[in-house]
Write an enzyme that holds these catalytic residues in place. Structure first.
Site, PDB file in Angstrom:
ATOM      1  N   HIS A 134       0.804  -1.221   0.000  1.00 53.94           N
ATOM      2  CA  HIS A 134       0.000   0.000   0.000  1.00 53.94           C
ATOM      3  C   HIS A 134       0.838   1.274   0.000  1.00 53.94           C
ATOM      4  O   HIS A 134       0.316   2.360  -0.232  1.00 53.94           O
ATOM      5  CB  HIS A 134      -1.001   0.004   1.167  1.00 53.94           C
ATOM      6  CG  HIS A 134      -0.418   0.260   2.516  1.00 53.94           C
ATOM      7  ND1 HIS A 134      -0.188  -0.748   3.426  1.00 53.94           N
ATOM      8  CD2 HIS A 134      -0.038   1.405   3.135  1.00 53.94           C
ATOM      9  CE1 HIS A 134       0.294  -0.226   4.537  1.00 53.94           C
ATOM     10  NE2 HIS A 134       0.392   1.081   4.396  1.00 53.94           N
ATOM     11  N   ASP A 164      -0.005  -7.662   1.403  1.00 61.60           N
ATOM     12  CA  ASP A 164       0.377  -6.261   1.581  1.00 61.60           C
ATOM     13  C   ASP A 164       1.891  -6.109   1.600  1.00 61.60           C
ATOM     14  O   ASP A 164       2.448  -5.386   2.432  1.00 61.60           O
ATOM     15  CB  ASP A 164      -0.247  -5.657   2.843  1.00 61.60           C
ATOM     16  CG  ASP A 164      -0.167  -4.127   2.841  1.00 61.60           C
ATOM     17  OD1 ASP A 164       0.044  -3.553   1.764  1.00 61.60           O
ATOM     18  OD2 ASP A 164      -0.303  -3.522   3.923  1.00 61.60           O
ATOM     19  N   SER A 270       4.400   2.551   8.022  1.00 61.99           N
ATOM     20  CA  SER A 270       4.118   1.424   7.135  1.00 61.99           C
ATOM     21  C   SER A 270       5.346   1.011   6.335  1.00 61.99           C
ATOM     22  O   SER A 270       5.994   1.842   5.688  1.00 61.99           O
ATOM     23  CB  SER A 270       2.996   1.783   6.159  1.00 61.99           C
ATOM     24  OG  SER A 270       1.759   1.784   6.784  1.00 61.99           O
TER      25      SER A 270
END
Length: 328
Positions: A134, A164, A270
């Site tokens: 992402h 992911d 992230s």
């Protein structure tokens, strides 16, 4: 979803037979050495080689993880890297940060309708970096800044939206410090951990905590446009820096098993690393939990001690596919 519900937010030979007429050679003029006992075979080949390398690694200390992997081939995913910090400093947050900080980078991706900022972990000295799908999904260009301030252009080698995960490669990089990959199956609830990333663009931010739980089901977006500004505060997840985003809730999702930690994770973490007490990567930070009321306002959103990381063994099992250019 009611206001009381929470959301997960996103912060790679047998020998030929002898002729029948062949004559046996004369017996040797010396007495043969001891022969293997019946039923036992000598260990040969890669297993013995890796065992020998492991013994050398134990003798000479750090910096050997990459050698073991190279001898076994780049697709080897079972070798566990040597500790990044000495035994006497195990669990010392400052020592861990100093040892592994150079292995974590900041990633900035340009998207069709905005930008995405996240983190990544160097896994090879020539610039292979693991991050979240992402963070780079749908990117037209990707820039990476290392801990020493150098900037690189990167290309996306492969992505796996179902996990992911993404693998990117820096152009013209060499001599980078690769992180040692650990074993997430050995992680226990209560183990100390250190998270490093670029929350809100603050490169090299270090937080610490413990493993709060294992095998948590985490659901995140798989939309290609998840890094873009869709408008409205209800699209908050990982919004920061004005119109910069690091994922949105989207309509397409995937669920995976994650390591839960109370180490503070915020937008921009992230793709960064979750390290164990020895400085090995045990997970890739990927999501944070925010209550329904927090998710509705970017001004109130932030870490509440519920962060989630993709187990590193999932990463290791996916590396071959990511290196081959998979785009699932």
């Amino acid at each position: 979803m009611t206001e009381s519900q929470g959301t997960y937010e996103q912060p790679y030979p047998s020998s030929p037979a002898s002729p029948a007429h062949a004559e046996w050679p004369p017996p040797p003029p010396y007495r043969p050495g001891p022969q293997p006992e019946p039923g036992k075979k000598r260990r040969r080949g890669p297993v013995a080689l890796l065992a020998a390398v492991a013994i050398v690694a134990a003798a000479v200390g750090g910096g050997t993880a990459y050698t073991v992997q190279e001898l076994a081939g780049k697709d080897a995913t079972t070798a566990v890297g040597a500790p990044a910090v000495p035994t006497a400093k195990r669990g010392d947050v400052a020592a861990i940060a100093a040892a592994v900080g150079p292995s974590v980078v900041e990633i900035n991706a340009t998207l069709a309708g905005g930008s995405s900022t996240g983190s990544g972990v160097i896994i090879s000295s020539d610039g292979e970096i693991v991050t979240n799908n992402h963070v780079v999904s749908g990117a037209s260009s990707v820039k990476v800044r290392t801990s020493d301030g150098k900037s690189y252009t990167a290309e996306v080698l492969g992505t796996d939206s179902s996990k992911d995960l993404a693998l990117i490669k820096l152009r013209g990089a060499k001599g980078l410090k690769a992180a040692a990959l650990g074993d997430s199956d050995a992680v226990r609830v209560g183990d100390p951990v250190v998270a490093i990333g670029s929350p809100e663009g603050l490169t090299g931010t270090v937080t610490s905590g413990i493993v709060s739980a294992l095998n948590r089901d985490v659901t995140v977006s798989t939309d290609e446009n998840q890094g873009q500004d869709q408008g409205g505060d209800d699209q908050w997840p990982f919004r920061f820096g004005g119109r910069e985003f690091n994922g949105d809730t989207g309509s397409s999702t995937t669920t995976y098993k994650a390591i839960q930690t109370d180490a503070s994770l915020n937008p921009g973490n992230s793709g960064g690393a979750l390290f164990d007490a020895s400085g090995r990567v045990i997970g890739i930070n990927s999501a944070m939990y925010s209550s329904g009321s927090q998710a509705s306002s970017s001004a109130e959103a932030g870490s509440i001690g519920l962060g989630f990381a993709i187990p590193v063994n999932t990463v290791k099992s996916d590396l071959a596919a990511l290196r081959s250019g998979g785009t699932s």
